[in-house]
Design an enzyme around this catalytic site. Structure first.
Site, PDB file in Angstrom:
ATOM      1  N   GLN A   1      41.357  43.951  36.435  1.00 32.25           N
ATOM      2  CA  GLN A   1      40.624  44.437  35.297  1.00 32.25           C
ATOM      3  C   GLN A   1      39.432  45.227  35.931  1.00 32.25           C
ATOM      4  OE1 GLN A   1      41.076  42.630  31.202  1.00 32.25           O
ATOM      5  NE2 GLN A   1      41.839  41.102  32.296  1.00 32.25           N
TER       6      GLN A   1
ATOM      7  N   ASP B   1      30.335  35.742  34.665  1.00 28.96           N
ATOM      8  CA  ASP B   1      31.553  36.090  33.844  1.00 28.96           C
ATOM      9  C   ASP B   1      32.001  37.522  34.586  1.00 28.96           C
ATOM     10  OD1 ASP B   1      33.636  36.298  32.131  1.00 28.96           O
ATOM     11  OD2 ASP B   1      32.494  36.862  30.427  1.00 28.96           O
ATOM     12  N   GLU B   2      33.207  37.878  34.245  1.00 35.32           N
ATOM     13  CA  GLU B   2      33.425  39.345  34.592  1.00 35.32           C
ATOM     14  C   GLU B   2      33.006  39.686  36.123  1.00 35.32           C
ATOM     15  OE1 GLU B   2      35.579  40.697  32.812  1.00 35.32           O
ATOM     16  OE2 GLU B   2      35.349  40.435  30.838  1.00 35.32           O
TER      17      GLU B   2
ATOM     18  N   LYS C   1      39.867  32.960  29.053  1.00 38.42           N
ATOM     19  CA  LYS C   1      38.549  32.912  30.078  1.00 38.42           C
ATOM     20  C   LYS C   1      37.372  32.252  29.508  1.00 38.42           C
ATOM     21  CE  LYS C   1      36.876  37.021  30.688  1.00 38.42           C
ATOM     22  NZ  LYS C   1      35.556  36.977  29.926  1.00 38.42           N
ATOM     23  N   THR C   2      37.118  32.967  28.109  1.00 40.23           N
ATOM     24  CA  THR C   2      35.741  32.507  27.358  1.00 40.23           C
ATOM     25  C   THR C   2      35.803  31.044  26.987  1.00 40.23           C
ATOM     26  OG1 THR C   2      35.706  34.546  26.463  1.00 40.23           O
ATOM     27  CG2 THR C   2      34.377  32.761  25.358  1.00 40.23           C
TER      28      THR C   2
ATOM     29  N   ARG D   1      45.309  44.981  25.970  1.00 40.06           N
ATOM     30  CA  ARG D   1      44.337  44.913  24.463  1.00 40.06           C
ATOM     31  C   ARG D   1      45.163  44.472  23.332  1.00 40.06           C
ATOM     32  NH1 ARG D   1      40.994  43.036  26.892  1.00 40.06           N
ATOM     33  NH2 ARG D   1      42.438  43.323  28.501  1.00 40.06           N
TER      34      ARG D   1
END
Length: 748
Positions: A251, A220-221, A34-35, A604
């Site tokens: 998420q 983002d998010e 994503k980043t 994670r």
């Protein structure tokens, strides 16, 4: 022109990057890059001349994420990246507010109150209104005010919802709180988002100014946005509709903060022509972890369908540890860490231990200490929340904004100057009656009828703050902060103290000065290196901005704190009903959020994942017997291994330490987990069950509930004008009950 960095992207990532114009929603599965997509999309937009860097707005949820993205873009396109406006929602809109402050009746050097400042102010207001702070808890009212601001409800509107005496008093405090903030030239965190929205709505020319400036917007998010953040994005994007939101509905775990999963689920209703791209290839985790996670999240109803996959190796099976108590669970986890360090050459920093609530860390910490394994609690007390740091920062705030009442009250008598509470209360009351700031009273102390030594002390204090203001104006952040730390007497007081802890506090103040020095020497802060700029930055610092790679330690944290992080080996402890999922999750929507939280926890892990549960653990001063979490049962058995039981060194205080362990079997073999120990929940009510008078129920009583059975009242509080009891039931865990409706029977 061929762009070299685009060759590094897979097909879906490339689609998300090169279609820069128009609305787009990128559904980014865990570990899907994503980043990288956000970074390359910004770089692509600049390199193709679609926009100047200053026309790009990138909104994140942590300053750390913004810095990481900016560094990556700098490597791709060079110094031009510095022009991109990038940061958290709060930091970006705080800048907007400082620029437009005068249009709102503020000065640009307004103070940002943190949660402690807000609670302190509410305590003062409750005292002034002669309201009992045990009945009207300051932090409860602070949370209520914050919630109202998230929902865009101002005091006048909140009064329309008043139904109880508690609501009426809370509405009064909310109104007074807002007036006192304005008088102090201060805003709280809720204001940093609410006020820009009202500003844009009430002053269309300002909205048009920022719409034209930010032609391309990236968020983002997006699944974590609340209603105010959603509205801000929608308003800013309305002119050009070049908005790209990136997130993962699987998420979405911050409903308790006001996050609304419907923002991402309904994005295409707002923008029917929006392009949707799914990033489904996971680069982080092994195949076993990815496939297990897919099977778990598939059980949720509210979601955007996607199939996350990976080309990584299958890796180890997920390990399940079953312990007799929390102490044995902690020992099993510690033993596993030592074993993995030896067998896989992992370092301490490669391990993350995740839990549902902070209280679960104690047994883990004890076991790690006994094993001499260094660890860190991530999400504990922030450096900027330490008393000595808040003290020195209060002095710095006064140098910039002397009408900041909370800062004045914090340091007027630190170091001790001899200003008594009685004298100070008289000044506060006088200021309120005359509608003056407390600073105005300080500056005119010899005109308000007060005599004695206090007049001299307050005049000297006011003169000192005025000197600080001159230094803040003329010097850079470090020069001003260093001058203030010395001249205020703080450094001398801590250095000369005979209290052992004060040496550590003195060192912490020195560390703050080091931070100011680094700030002024940062090339990005040229012409922005004054004390007011330094304060603006640290006022928005959060624990999520820490760098986990600084020390070689095992990281302990709640699952919420782990969002956005990754570790080679992850332990998810406390996998028991009533803990995870939480006993507070009763509806389908609440349970689905808990499942998303479990999904976040297991994704994670890069290489190794371990789940653990305990048959019993101490909670609320009593032993609680637990069933394994339903989430353990939702992990497909083919991805999980239950190791044979090994003898474990017992904690000396562990109950039943001499009992022989029960035979264990894989939990996944059953359709639903069986109780690990007897439950006290009744199968039927006794014939003589009669609900007791709610007013007679007090803390410490043993009671019976029609559904949950026998329990003990562990606390009481007033909520919305109604008495609420927290009761611990042996078979069901902790329950929060309104006594008016709970029908509890007093047993003793």
């Amino acid at each position: 022109m061929e762009i070299e960095f685009l060759k590094e992207l897979n097909e879906s990532q490339l689609e998300a990057v090169v279609n820069a114009e128009g609305p787009m929603m990128v559904i980014a599965g865990a570990g899907s890059g994503k980043t990288r997509v956000l970074t390359y999309r910004l770089a692509f937009t600049i390199s193709q001349g679609l926009a100047d860097p200053q026309e790009l707005l990138a909104l994140t949820f942590t300053n750390k994420a913004a810095r990481e993205m900016k560094d990556r873009i700098y490597k791709l396109v060079g110094p031009e990246a510095k022009g991109i406006v990038m940061g958290t929602f709060h930091s970006i809109f705080a800048r907007v507010l400082r620029t437009e402050a005068e249009r709102m009746g503020y000065t640009r050097n307004f103070t940002i109150y943190d949660s402690d400042d807000s609670v302190s102010l509410i305590k003062i207001l409750l005292k002034e209104q002669n309201l009992d702070d045990k009945l009207y808890k300051p932090r409860v009212i602070a949370n209520l005010i914050s919630s109202n601001k998230t929902r865009l409800i101002l005091p006048a509107k909140f009064k329309e919802f008043v139904k109880t005496d508690f609501d009426e008093k809370a509405a009064l405090i909310y109104e007074l709180y807002e007036k006192r903030l304005k008088k102090a030239n201060a805003m709280d965190f809720g204001d940093l988002l609410m006020k820009p929205l009202f500003l844009f709505h009430e002053q269309p020319d300002i909205l048009a100014k920022y719409q034209n400036r930010f032609r391309f917007i990236m968020v983002d998010e997006y699944q974590d946005t609340n209603h105010v953040q959603y509205m801000l994005c929608k308003m800013l994007a309305a002119a050009h509709e070049n908005i790209c939101v990136v997130g993962d509905d699987a998420q979405s775990i911050y409903a308790f903060r006001g996050a609304n999963i419907q923002n991402i689920l309904n994005f295409k209703k707002d923008y029917p022509e929006a392009r949707e791209v799914k990033l489904e290839q996971n680069y982080r985790s092994t195949k076993n972890i990815v496939d297990a996670a897919n099977g778990i999240i598939a059980k949720n109803k509210d979601q955007i369908k996607k199939t996350v996959f990976t080309q990584n190796e299958s890796g180890d099976l997920i390990q399940l540890l079953i312990a007799s108590s929390e102490h044995e669970e902690a020992q099993l986890v510690t033993n596993s860490i030592r074993e993995q360090r030896q067998m896989k050459t992992y370092h301490n920093r490669d391990f993350g231990i995740l839990y549902r609530t902070n209280a679960q860390s104690r047994a883990i910490e004890d076991a790690l200490r006994r094993a001499n394994i260094p660890y860190r609690i991530y999400g504990g007390l922030s450096f900027y929340q330490r008393k000595e740091i808040k003290d020195i920062v209060a002095y710095l705030r006064l140098a910039i904004n002397p009408v900041d009442e909370q800062a004045l009250l914090r340091v007027i008598n630190y170091p001790k100057r001899g200003v008594g509470k009685t004298s100070l209360n008289k000044m506060v009351v006088f200021a309120d009656e005359k509608n003056l700031s407390l600073w105005d009273v300080f500056c005119n102390i010899d005109r308000i009828g007060m005599g004695g030594r206090v007049v001299t002390v307050v005049k000297d204090f006011a003169s000192m703050i005025e000197r600080f203001a001159v230094e803040a104006k003329n010097g850079d952040a470090y020069e001003a902060a260093n001058f203030i730390a010395k001249e205020s007497g703080m450094l001398k007081s801590l250095h000369n103290s005979e209290v052992p802890e004060d040496l550590s506090r003195w060192e912490n103040v020195q560390e703050l000065l080091n931070a100011a020095k680094e700030f002024t020497e940062n090339p990005d802060h040229v012409n922005q290196d004054k004390l007011e700029h330094f304060l603006a930055e640290i006022s928005l610092f959060t624990d999520a901005d820490k760098n986990l790679d600084d020390d070689n330690v095992v990281n302990l944290m709640t699952i919420h704190s782990a969002k956005g992080l990754e570790f080679r080996s992850v332990f998810v402890v406390g996998m028991e009903e009533g803990i995870f999922p939480s006993s507070m999750a009763e509806t389908r929507l609440e349970l689905e959020e808990e499942r998303r939280l479990f999904y976040v926890a297991i994704t994670r892990a890069e290489e190794s994942l371990t789940l653990s549960c305990a048959k019993s653990r101490y909670r609320y001063g009593q032993i609680q017997y637990n069933e394994p979490s339903r989430f353990v049962d939702e992990v497909d058995a083919k991805y999980m291994h239950v190791p044979s039981r090994k003898p474990v060194a017992r904690h000396p205080l562990e109950p039943n330490a001499r009992r022989k362990p029960a035979n264990l079997r894989p939990l996944a073999e059953t359709s639903r987990p069986r109780p690990l120990a007897p439950s006290s929940a009744p199968t039927a009510l006794p014939d003589d069950f009669v609900a007791s008078d709610p007013e007679k129920i007090t803390t410490g009583m043993t009671v019976r509930h029609p559904k949950f059975g026998v329990g003990k009242v562990i606390s009481m509080e007033m909520v919305g004008g109604q008495q609420k009891a927290t009761v611990f039931f042996q078979g069901s865990g902790k329950k929060n009950l309104l006594l008016k409706y709970a029908k509890l029977m007093i047993l003793g």
